[in-house]
Design a protein around this motif. Structure first.
Motif, PDB file in Angstrom:
ATOM      1  N   ARG A  72      -2.260   7.760  10.121  1.00 37.19           N
ATOM      2  CA  ARG A  72      -2.209   8.684   8.976  1.00 37.19           C
ATOM      3  C   ARG A  72      -1.467   7.802   7.904  1.00 37.19           C
ATOM      4  O   ARG A  72      -0.511   8.076   7.268  1.00 37.19           O
ATOM      5  CB  ARG A  72      -1.394   9.766   9.382  1.00 37.19           C
ATOM      6  N   LEU A  73      -2.205   6.920   7.323  1.00 38.41           N
ATOM      7  CA  LEU A  73      -1.748   5.743   6.101  1.00 38.41           C
ATOM      8  C   LEU A  73      -2.124   6.476   4.891  1.00 38.41           C
ATOM      9  O   LEU A  73      -1.815   6.037   3.845  1.00 38.41           O
ATOM     10  CB  LEU A  73      -2.109   4.576   6.337  1.00 38.41           C
ATOM     11  N   GLY A  74      -3.150   7.477   4.708  1.00 38.61           N
ATOM     12  CA  GLY A  74      -3.621   8.021   3.439  1.00 38.61           C
ATOM     13  C   GLY A  74      -4.711   6.854   2.994  1.00 38.61           C
ATOM     14  O   GLY A  74      -5.033   5.689   3.723  1.00 38.61           O
ATOM     15  N   ASN A  75      -4.924   6.954   1.627  1.00 40.78           N
ATOM     16  CA  ASN A  75      -5.787   5.974   1.124  1.00 40.78           C
ATOM     17  C   ASN A  75      -5.081   4.884   0.557  1.00 40.78           C
ATOM     18  O   ASN A  75      -4.077   4.936   0.050  1.00 40.78           O
ATOM     19  CB  ASN A  75      -6.456   6.741  -0.214  1.00 40.78           C
ATOM     20  N   TRP A  89       1.422  -2.074  14.710  1.00 43.84           N
ATOM     21  CA  TRP A  89       0.631  -1.825  15.811  1.00 43.84           C
ATOM     22  C   TRP A  89       1.345  -2.289  17.348  1.00 43.84           C
ATOM     23  O   TRP A  89       1.413  -1.412  18.158  1.00 43.84           O
ATOM     24  CB  TRP A  89      -0.283  -2.785  15.805  1.00 43.84           C
ATOM     25  N   PRO A  90       2.413  -3.253  17.257  1.00 38.15           N
ATOM     26  CA  PRO A  90       2.880  -3.483  18.679  1.00 38.15           C
ATOM     27  C   PRO A  90       3.749  -2.278  19.013  1.00 38.15           C
ATOM     28  O   PRO A  90       3.781  -1.741  19.980  1.00 38.15           O
ATOM     29  CB  PRO A  90       3.729  -4.690  18.322  1.00 38.15           C
ATOM     30  N   GLU A  91       4.573  -1.543  18.227  1.00 39.39           N
ATOM     31  CA  GLU A  91       5.380  -0.586  18.475  1.00 39.39           C
ATOM     32  C   GLU A  91       4.745   0.573  18.522  1.00 39.39           C
ATOM     33  O   GLU A  91       4.683   1.573  19.622  1.00 39.39           O
ATOM     34  CB  GLU A  91       6.421  -0.208  17.335  1.00 39.39           C
ATOM     35  N   ALA A  92       3.547   1.020  17.982  1.00 40.01           N
ATOM     36  CA  ALA A  92       2.733   2.065  18.248  1.00 40.01           C
ATOM     37  C   ALA A  92       2.049   1.625  19.651  1.00 40.01           C
ATOM     38  O   ALA A  92       2.004   2.804  20.339  1.00 40.01           O
ATOM     39  CB  ALA A  92       1.271   2.056  17.247  1.00 40.01           C
ATOM     40  N   CYS A  93       1.650   1.012  20.229  1.00 37.73           N
ATOM     41  CA  CYS A  93       1.330   0.560  21.609  1.00 37.73           C
ATOM     42  C   CYS A  93       2.295   0.991  22.536  1.00 37.73           C
ATOM     43  O   CYS A  93       1.773   1.386  23.647  1.00 37.73           O
ATOM     44  CB  CYS A  93       0.638  -0.778  21.729  1.00 37.73           C
ATOM     45  N   HIS A 108       6.781   4.569   9.020  1.00 35.90           N
ATOM     46  CA  HIS A 108       7.407   4.850  10.522  1.00 35.90           C
ATOM     47  C   HIS A 108       6.335   5.387  11.439  1.00 35.90           C
ATOM     48  O   HIS A 108       5.153   5.596  10.964  1.00 35.90           O
ATOM     49  CB  HIS A 108       8.652   5.998  10.302  1.00 35.90           C
ATOM     50  N   LEU A 109       6.726   5.397  12.712  1.00 36.12           N
ATOM     51  CA  LEU A 109       5.923   5.894  13.827  1.00 36.12           C
ATOM     52  C   LEU A 109       6.612   7.275  14.387  1.00 36.12           C
ATOM     53  O   LEU A 109       7.833   7.056  14.221  1.00 36.12           O
ATOM     54  CB  LEU A 109       5.769   5.051  14.910  1.00 36.12           C
ATOM     55  N   GLN A 110       5.816   8.096  14.827  1.00 38.01           N
ATOM     56  CA  GLN A 110       6.413   9.192  15.727  1.00 38.01           C
ATOM     57  C   GLN A 110       5.492   9.514  17.010  1.00 38.01           C
ATOM     58  O   GLN A 110       4.257   9.466  17.017  1.00 38.01           O
ATOM     59  CB  GLN A 110       6.282  10.596  14.785  1.00 38.01           C
ATOM     60  N   GLY A 111       6.489   9.614  17.930  1.00 41.29           N
ATOM     61  CA  GLY A 111       5.869   9.855  19.254  1.00 41.29           C
ATOM     62  C   GLY A 111       6.045  11.433  19.666  1.00 41.29           C
ATOM     63  O   GLY A 111       6.936  11.868  19.428  1.00 41.29           O
ATOM     64  N   ILE A 112       4.984  11.960  20.121  1.00 45.61           N
ATOM     65  CA  ILE A 112       4.963  13.350  20.568  1.00 45.61           C
ATOM     66  C   ILE A 112       4.368  13.616  21.858  1.00 45.61           C
ATOM     67  O   ILE A 112       3.251  12.791  22.081  1.00 45.61           O
ATOM     68  CB  ILE A 112       4.156  14.089  19.515  1.00 45.61           C
ATOM     69  N   GLY A 113       4.927  14.577  22.696  1.00 45.09           N
ATOM     70  CA  GLY A 113       4.527  14.856  23.699  1.00 45.09           C
ATOM     71  C   GLY A 113       4.736  13.835  24.871  1.00 45.09           C
ATOM     72  O   GLY A 113       3.847  13.249  25.411  1.00 45.09           O
TER      73      GLY A 113
END
Length: 116
Positions: A72-75, A89-93, A108-113
């Motif tokens: 969700r980085l936008g344009n 990417w490493p943190e997202a993985c 930032h990143l957000q983890g859900i569920g």
């Protein structure tokens, strides 16, 4: 064996997403409807990487796999997109191992569920 399925709406020529852990939808069937893509990812145990909010919504409604990483980085210019994804990417993985949905924002990143 592939672990991530990169959706057709994300760059095909991106060195970070090349290699045995990655499969781009263009290499499978770039005209595959979302429902078939979801089923394919579940069957092959792949995490869907996408910009499409429909997959985030579905990940929250369905209790089982596949996992989703929603970019969700936008344009932005492609060079900036590549830089931001490479940084996050490493943190997202890592978050994707713990959560069924990971949202990637510019800063930032957000983890859900959380999976048990």
């Amino acid at each position: 064996m592939a672990r991530y399925l990169i959706d057709a709406n994300l760059p095909y020529y991106f060195s970070l997403w090349r290699g045995p852990a990655y499969l781009h939808l263009n290499d499978v069937n770039d005209s595959m409807p979302d429902g078939e893509l979801w089923t394919y990812a579940r069957r092959e145990n792949l995490t869907i990487v996408t910009k499409d909010a429909d997959f985030s919504n579905r990940a929250m409604l369905e209790p089982s796999l596949p996992r989703v990483i929603h970019v969700r980085l936008g344009n932005m210019k492609m060079r900036e997109f590549h830089r931001r994804i490479a940084d996050l990417w490493p943190e997202a993985c890592a978050l994707s191992e713990q959560y069924k949905l990971v949202l990637i924002f510019a800063g930032h990143l957000q983890g859900i569920g959380e999976f048990p």
